[in-house]
Design a protein around this motif. Sequence first.
Motif, mmCIF file in Angstrom:
data_model
loop_
_atom_site.group_PDB
_atom_site.id
_atom_site.type_symbol
_atom_site.label_atom_id
_atom_site.label_comp_id
_atom_site.label_asym_id
_atom_site.label_seq_id
_atom_site.Cartn_x
_atom_site.Cartn_y
_atom_site.Cartn_z
ATOM 1 N N PRO A 58 -105.013 -48.641 -61.175
ATOM 2 C CA PRO A 58 -104.188 -48.964 -62.341
ATOM 3 C C PRO A 58 -102.686 -48.939 -62.047
ATOM 4 O O PRO A 58 -101.922 -49.652 -62.708
ATOM 5 N N ALA A 59 -102.274 -48.123 -61.084
ATOM 6 C CA ALA A 59 -100.849 -47.994 -60.790
ATOM 7 C C ALA A 59 -100.322 -49.124 -59.905
ATOM 8 O O ALA A 59 -99.143 -49.121 -59.537
ATOM 9 N N TYR A 60 -101.180 -50.087 -59.574
ATOM 10 C CA TYR A 60 -100.784 -51.162 -58.653
ATOM 11 C C TYR A 60 -100.388 -52.419 -59.408
ATOM 12 O O TYR A 60 -101.079 -52.866 -60.322
ATOM 13 N N ARG A 61 -99.257 -52.998 -58.986
ATOM 14 C CA ARG A 61 -98.831 -54.303 -59.506
ATOM 15 C C ARG A 61 -98.542 -55.227 -58.341
ATOM 16 O O ARG A 61 -97.815 -54.860 -57.413
ATOM 17 N N HIS A 62 -99.126 -56.423 -58.380
ATOM 18 C CA HIS A 62 -99.012 -57.362 -57.268
ATOM 19 C C HIS A 62 -97.916 -58.394 -57.526
ATOM 20 O O HIS A 62 -97.802 -58.935 -58.617
ATOM 21 N N VAL A 63 -97.136 -58.670 -56.481
ATOM 22 C CA VAL A 63 -96.129 -59.725 -56.518
ATOM 23 C C VAL A 63 -96.416 -60.673 -55.362
ATOM 24 O O VAL A 63 -96.413 -60.260 -54.200
ATOM 25 N N SER A 64 -96.689 -61.917 -55.684
ATOM 26 C CA SER A 64 -96.929 -62.914 -54.646
ATOM 27 C C SER A 64 -95.592 -63.524 -54.252
ATOM 28 O O SER A 64 -95.088 -64.448 -54.897
ATOM 29 N N ALA A 65 -94.979 -62.987 -53.201
ATOM 30 C CA ALA A 65 -93.670 -63.444 -52.759
ATOM 31 C C ALA A 65 -93.613 -63.406 -51.245
ATOM 32 O O ALA A 65 -94.313 -62.625 -50.599
ATOM 33 N N ASP A 66 -92.782 -64.255 -50.683
ATOM 34 C CA ASP A 66 -92.566 -64.316 -49.242
ATOM 35 C C ASP A 66 -91.419 -63.378 -48.887
ATOM 36 O O ASP A 66 -90.360 -63.423 -49.519
#
Length: 358
Positions: A58-66
């Motif tokens: 739950p504490a994880y947030r994903h950012v799809s970035a280079d």
Amino acid sequence: MAVAIVTGSAGLVGAAAVRKFAAQGLDVVGIDNDLRRHFFGEAASTAWNRQVLEREIPAYRHVSADIRDADAIDRVFADHAGSIKAIVHAAAQPSHDWAARDPIMDFSVNANGTLVLLEATRKHAPDAAFVFLSTNKVYGDTPNDLPLVEQEMRFELDPAHPYARHGIDEHMSIDGTLHSLFGVSKAAADLLVQEYGRYFGLRTACFRGGCLTGADHSGAELHGFLAYLMRCAVTDKPYTVFGHKAKQVRDNIHADDLAAALWAFVERPRPASVYNIGGGRHANCSMLEAIAGCERRTGRPMRWSYSDDARTGDHIWWVSDTRRFQADFPDWRYRYDLDGILDQMHAAVERRLAHDAA
């Protein structure tokens, strides 16, 4: 809430770091755009691991970035300025062979991407710990000048040599040697991380890893040999060993043990630290020994072949001396030996095959 930023968060080490740091009570922002799929094909994609992290933590947030996109990285750091406790930089182009195919992209990912992250740290999180997953390839092929003795199943270091008992330490030179282009791009990043520690006072560390491994590794022919070897063994797929009579030696550290080491540094960081980190004398094997270990678990011979064409700059014998790290962080211990790593890998491949067949 304190925040950890983890690059390459869906990869082997990144995911292990996400789990470890979340378990310590941190919110974790993962940066990963699955370049591994571009490097090594669909079978090496880390998209499945991203889904697992998002579902289970739950504490994880994903950012799809280079990581080369300075504006995108700056926005991530600015959004969490004042809360960032740690940056774990595990994103990379990790293959010798791939680097030679596209040196510009290799250098831009490994060196320029690291510079972007260091600048974002200096601007938004100067008190955070910055941990870089470097590599033993920064030493180039200097280890191949060591006096080696050929044994039945492996090369071993002459017992009279100072490195024989504990492995190779951080005093080995990185100059005057053939690195491979991958080794050069990682060495450039390694030196940048050190310099931001010495020049700007950031609390940086370079962890010069041996073979980093574990059941979650999306191993491919060009990278992640132990995981890929086990997959070939279980699926009866042909495997090719390149050079050195299949007696080349690697040490292997489980990603969870490495993540614990990263956390130990984050708890007590210091500027410009450099550590050789790997399985050391605790967990190492030759290719012949690794093949035999896979065969014992599958109960049948592997379909493997041998090529005399050793990879450029490849190490014949590498065992990490981890005593510097262990002296600075004496509470850290290995949890996995080589048998434990292979057992877990074998079970994981069997589970995935059963899942795919269902």
